[in-house]
Each structure stands twice: as C-alpha cells, then as structure tokens.
Design a protein around this motif. Structure first.
Motif, PDB file in Angstrom:
ATOM      1  N   ILE A  25       0.833  -1.199   0.000  1.00  0.00           N
ATOM      2  CA  ILE A  25       0.000   0.000   0.000  1.00  0.00           C
ATOM      3  C   ILE A  25       0.869   1.252   0.000  1.00  0.00           C
ATOM      4  O   ILE A  25       0.574   2.225  -0.694  1.00  0.00           O
ATOM      5  CB  ILE A  25      -0.971  -0.016   1.200  1.00  0.00           C
ATOM      6  CG1 ILE A  25      -2.025  -1.097   0.977  1.00  0.00           C
ATOM      7  CG2 ILE A  25      -1.629   1.328   1.397  1.00  0.00           C
ATOM      8  CD1 ILE A  25      -2.905  -1.351   2.151  1.00  0.00           C
ATOM      9  N   GLY A  26       1.947   1.221   0.765  1.00  0.00           N
ATOM     10  CA  GLY A  26       2.856   2.359   0.789  1.00  0.00           C
ATOM     11  C   GLY A  26       3.457   2.648  -0.573  1.00  0.00           C
ATOM     12  O   GLY A  26       3.541   3.802  -0.997  1.00  0.00           O
ATOM     13  N   SER A  27       3.850   1.600  -1.278  1.00  0.00           N
ATOM     14  CA  SER A  27       4.442   1.806  -2.605  1.00  0.00           C
ATOM     15  C   SER A  27       3.401   2.232  -3.629  1.00  0.00           C
ATOM     16  O   SER A  27       3.706   2.993  -4.548  1.00  0.00           O
ATOM     17  CB  SER A  27       5.169   0.550  -3.069  1.00  0.00           C
ATOM     18  OG  SER A  27       4.260  -0.522  -3.202  1.00  0.00           O
ATOM     19  N   ILE A  28       2.155   1.771  -3.480  1.00  0.00           N
ATOM     20  CA  ILE A  28       1.098   2.186  -4.407  1.00  0.00           C
ATOM     21  C   ILE A  28       0.840   3.678  -4.270  1.00  0.00           C
ATOM     22  O   ILE A  28       0.739   4.403  -5.258  1.00  0.00           O
ATOM     23  CB  ILE A  28      -0.196   1.380  -4.162  1.00  0.00           C
ATOM     24  CG1 ILE A  28      -0.042  -0.041  -4.689  1.00  0.00           C
ATOM     25  CG2 ILE A  28      -1.397   2.049  -4.832  1.00  0.00           C
ATOM     26  CD1 ILE A  28      -1.174  -0.963  -4.319  1.00  0.00           C
ATOM     27  N   PHE A  29       0.745   4.156  -3.019  1.00  0.00           N
ATOM     28  CA  PHE A  29       0.452   5.571  -2.844  1.00  0.00           C
ATOM     29  C   PHE A  29       1.658   6.465  -3.126  1.00  0.00           C
ATOM     30  O   PHE A  29       1.490   7.658  -3.365  1.00  0.00           O
ATOM     31  CB  PHE A  29      -0.140   5.833  -1.463  1.00  0.00           C
ATOM     32  CG  PHE A  29      -1.600   5.487  -1.406  1.00  0.00           C
ATOM     33  CD1 PHE A  29      -2.527   6.284  -2.033  1.00  0.00           C
ATOM     34  CD2 PHE A  29      -2.033   4.347  -0.756  1.00  0.00           C
ATOM     35  CE1 PHE A  29      -3.871   5.974  -2.007  1.00  0.00           C
ATOM     36  CE2 PHE A  29      -3.370   4.027  -0.723  1.00  0.00           C
ATOM     37  CZ  PHE A  29      -4.295   4.840  -1.351  1.00  0.00           C
ATOM     38  N   LYS A  30       2.853   5.910  -3.124  1.00  0.00           N
ATOM     39  CA  LYS A  30       4.005   6.677  -3.582  1.00  0.00           C
ATOM     40  C   LYS A  30       3.915   6.908  -5.085  1.00  0.00           C
ATOM     41  O   LYS A  30       4.410   7.908  -5.597  1.00  0.00           O
ATOM     42  CB  LYS A  30       5.306   5.940  -3.262  1.00  0.00           C
ATOM     43  CG  LYS A  30       5.750   6.079  -1.832  1.00  0.00           C
ATOM     44  CD  LYS A  30       7.075   5.381  -1.627  1.00  0.00           C
ATOM     45  CE  LYS A  30       7.485   5.422  -0.172  1.00  0.00           C
ATOM     46  NZ  LYS A  30       8.715   4.664   0.067  1.00  0.00           N
ATOM     47  N   ALA A  31       3.298   5.958  -5.796  1.00  0.00           N
ATOM     48  CA  ALA A  31       3.159   6.090  -7.245  1.00  0.00           C
ATOM     49  C   ALA A  31       2.150   7.169  -7.615  1.00  0.00           C
ATOM     50  O   ALA A  31       2.185   7.694  -8.714  1.00  0.00           O
ATOM     51  CB  ALA A  31       2.734   4.753  -7.855  1.00  0.00           C
ATOM     52  N   GLY A  32       1.253   7.498  -6.714  1.00  0.00           N
ATOM     53  CA  GLY A  32       0.287   8.560  -6.989  1.00  0.00           C
ATOM     54  C   GLY A  32      -1.091   8.217  -6.476  1.00  0.00           C
ATOM     55  O   GLY A  32      -1.420   7.049  -6.274  1.00  0.00           O
ATOM     56  N   ALA A  33      -1.882   9.243  -6.268  1.00  0.00           N
ATOM     57  CA  ALA A  33      -3.221   9.054  -5.716  1.00  0.00           C
ATOM     58  C   ALA A  33      -4.122   8.301  -6.696  1.00  0.00           C
ATOM     59  O   ALA A  33      -4.902   7.446  -6.289  1.00  0.00           O
ATOM     60  CB  ALA A  33      -3.829  10.397  -5.353  1.00  0.00           C
TER      61      ALA A  33
END
Length: 59
Positions: A25-33
């Motif tokens: 989840i952390g890496s997904i939200f680093k990719a963008g909202a």
C-alpha cells in the motif's frame, strides 16, 4: 502440542500478510493518488466478483 504449532503458524502467517500488505500500500500511494484509487477499485471489484460467485446463481 500440535494445536500450539498451528496457532504459531497462523500468527506468523497473519503477521507476514499484514506486513507485506502495508508495504504494498505504501508503494502504491508513492506512485500517486490515482494509482491508489484504481488499485482500491480493482480490489473491491474482485471481492464483489468472488462474493457473487460464492452465492451461486440467482433465481
């Protein structure tokens, strides 16, 4: 003795699942909202599909 090993295995399995999901989840939200929103939509759609398949055909 077997029940305690099973409990220990279940605990470590839950711990491993929780830790990897938090990292994902952390890496997904680093990719963008928008990527996070799309990922959440896909997971919800997949869960909806699985629940409908488990219910069986509607009359």
């Amino acid at each position: 003795m077997t029940a305690s090993r099973l409990s220990l295995f279940a605990f470590f399995l839950a711990l491993a699942t929780t830790l990897t999901s938090c990292d994902a989840i952390g890496s997904i939200f680093k990719a963008g909202a928008y990527t996070g929103i799309i990922a959440v939509f896909i997971v919800v759609a997949l869960l909806f599909f699985i629940v409908n398949k488990m219910r069986g055909p509607r009359s």
